[in-house]
Design an enzyme around this catalytic site. Structure first.
Site: not given
Ligand code: URA
Length: 405
Positions: A55, A134, A141, A156, A160
């Site tokens: 990621h 999230d 957010r 976050s 994932k």
């Molecule tokens: N990418 C994400 O998945 N979450 C965040 O909080 C910031 C970037």
């Protein structure tokens, strides 16, 4: 939160409190666990081989997934990668893959599993049932100015990845003007936090910190980036993109037990770029997902924007800087960026840099070529001219691309 028992205004107030006060590691781990538990957790225990995932925290011209996913699969790892679309100035992998005609980015769980086993690599859209809390909190957010907080970002991102089920997770944490984290110190703090969450939740999370001061590679824009990824998979890509893919890949391969150390891993991966096996994995993945592979074998067949217009340099000099955000802005005004989730984007437009850091430029020589349809030309030209910093002195020392890992 998912049941609606905790109201949005309460969550918003809590988010602002976190931004002011921070969170301890225990609290951050609890939040991550709650995100993971709010939805499906994928299980790849029936797949032969080590399942890995990568990621990136997002940047300009960042097409590493297109290169790294097939490259690692060519090295006999299983790559299960769920990606998103671009928002704001960062391009999304899913949008880039859709530049390949016919490429299916939505797969059923069964099709995903079968392809992971048989081809060894799948890149497709993230489904809404992975860490849905999230998703809900991120939306809050976004509208309450609470995105920019290290524990919240770490929870976050890592939630994932944990929900996606990979055994080895490699995070490319970007630092610089074209990234969320503007300084190396912030990026390091985010990396430390992500690894600590991984340790607490029993998942192997590795991090690489890389610079995002200037765009990665030369191409920014979806179709243009696919073409650059193809060249990189054939061992002919820009040096910075190749170096980052090799480093991220080497970390994954070493952690997965496929190489004794980073040096051996990089050497093996470089061979897979040079001998065509990584490229053939990309072709196999695209074919399995319905993509027209003729455009990968001959990228000249990829759809093109109607006009290619170069931006000449108003002066001579050496390139000391190329501001990633300005280049992203140029691509965005041409139609490659999404101001909000609903806006359609143009996959063909964008920017190809003709000059890179350290290059010498003569007056009137092209700095970049704009791929243009019907809008944004003047603003894009201005942004490119602002992006380039030229000096009359040669660039003696180039800032490193890979800051730490
Ligand atoms: N990418 C994400 O998945 N979450 C965040 O909080 C910031 C970037």
């Amino acid at each position: 939160m998912m049941s609606g028992e905790v109201r949005d205004y309460q969550v918003s107030a809590w988010l602002m409190a976190v931004c002011i006060q921070g969170m301890t590691l225990d609290e951050t781990v609890s939040l991550t666990r709650a995100f993971v538990d709010s939805g499906t957790v994928l299980d790849w225990s029936d797949i032969d081989g080590v399942v890995v995932d990568k990621h990136s925290t997002g940047g300009v011209g960042d097409k590493t997934t297109l290169v790294l996913a097939p490259l690692l699969a060519a090295a006999d790892l299983k790559v299960a990668k769920l990606s998103g679309r671009g928002l704001g100035f960062t391009g999304g992998t899913i949008d880039k893959l859709e530049a390949i005609p016919g490429f299916r980015t939505q797969l059923s769980n069964e099709a995903f599993r079968q392809q992971l086993q048989s081809v060894g690599v799948v890149v497709c859209s993230q489904t809404a049932d992975l860490a849905p809390a999230d998703g809900k909190m991120y939306a809050l957010r976004d509208v309450t100015a609470t995105v920019d907080n290290i524990p919240l970002i770490a929870a976050s991102v890592v939630s994932k990845k944990i929900a996606s089920g990979a055994q080895v997770i490699v995070l490319d944490i970007k630092a610089g003007c074209g990234a969320f984290m503007k300084t190396e110190a912030e990026a390091r703090a985010l990396a430390d936090c992500c690894r600590a969450i991984g340790r607490a939740l029993g998942r192997q999370v590795e991090t690489v910190i890389s610079s995002m001061e200037s765009p990665l590679g030369l191409a920014v824009g979806h179709t243009l980036e696919v073409a650059e990824a193809v060249r990189t998979l054939q061992g002919e890509g820009p040096a910075d993109l190749e170096a980052l893919c090799l480093r991220l890949g080497a970390v994954a391969l070493t952690e997965a037990g496929g190489a004794a150390d980073l040096k051996a891993a990089e050497a093996r991966l470089k061979t897979l770029l040079n001998n065509g096996q990584a490229f053939e994995k990309f072709v196999a993945m695209a074919a399995a997902q319905g993509g027209d592979v003729s455009v990968l074998r001959n990228p000249d067949l990829l759809q093109k924007a109607p006009q290619q217009i170069s931006v000449p340099s108003p002066e001579a000099g050496y390139v000391h800087g190329i501001d990633a955000l300005k280049v992203a802005e140029a691509a965005k005004v041409l139609g490659a960026g999404r101001p909000n989730k609903e806006t359609p984007i143009d996959l063909t437009v964008g920017v190809v840099l003709n000059k890179t850091l350290g290059d010498v430029v003569l007056e009137g020589e092209p700095l970049a070529t704009l791929h243009v349809r019907d809008k944004g030309l003047d603003a894009a030209q201005r942004a490119i001219l602002e992006a380039f910093s030229l000096s009359s002195n040669p660039l003696t020392e180039q800032a490193p691309l890979i800051l730490t890992f």
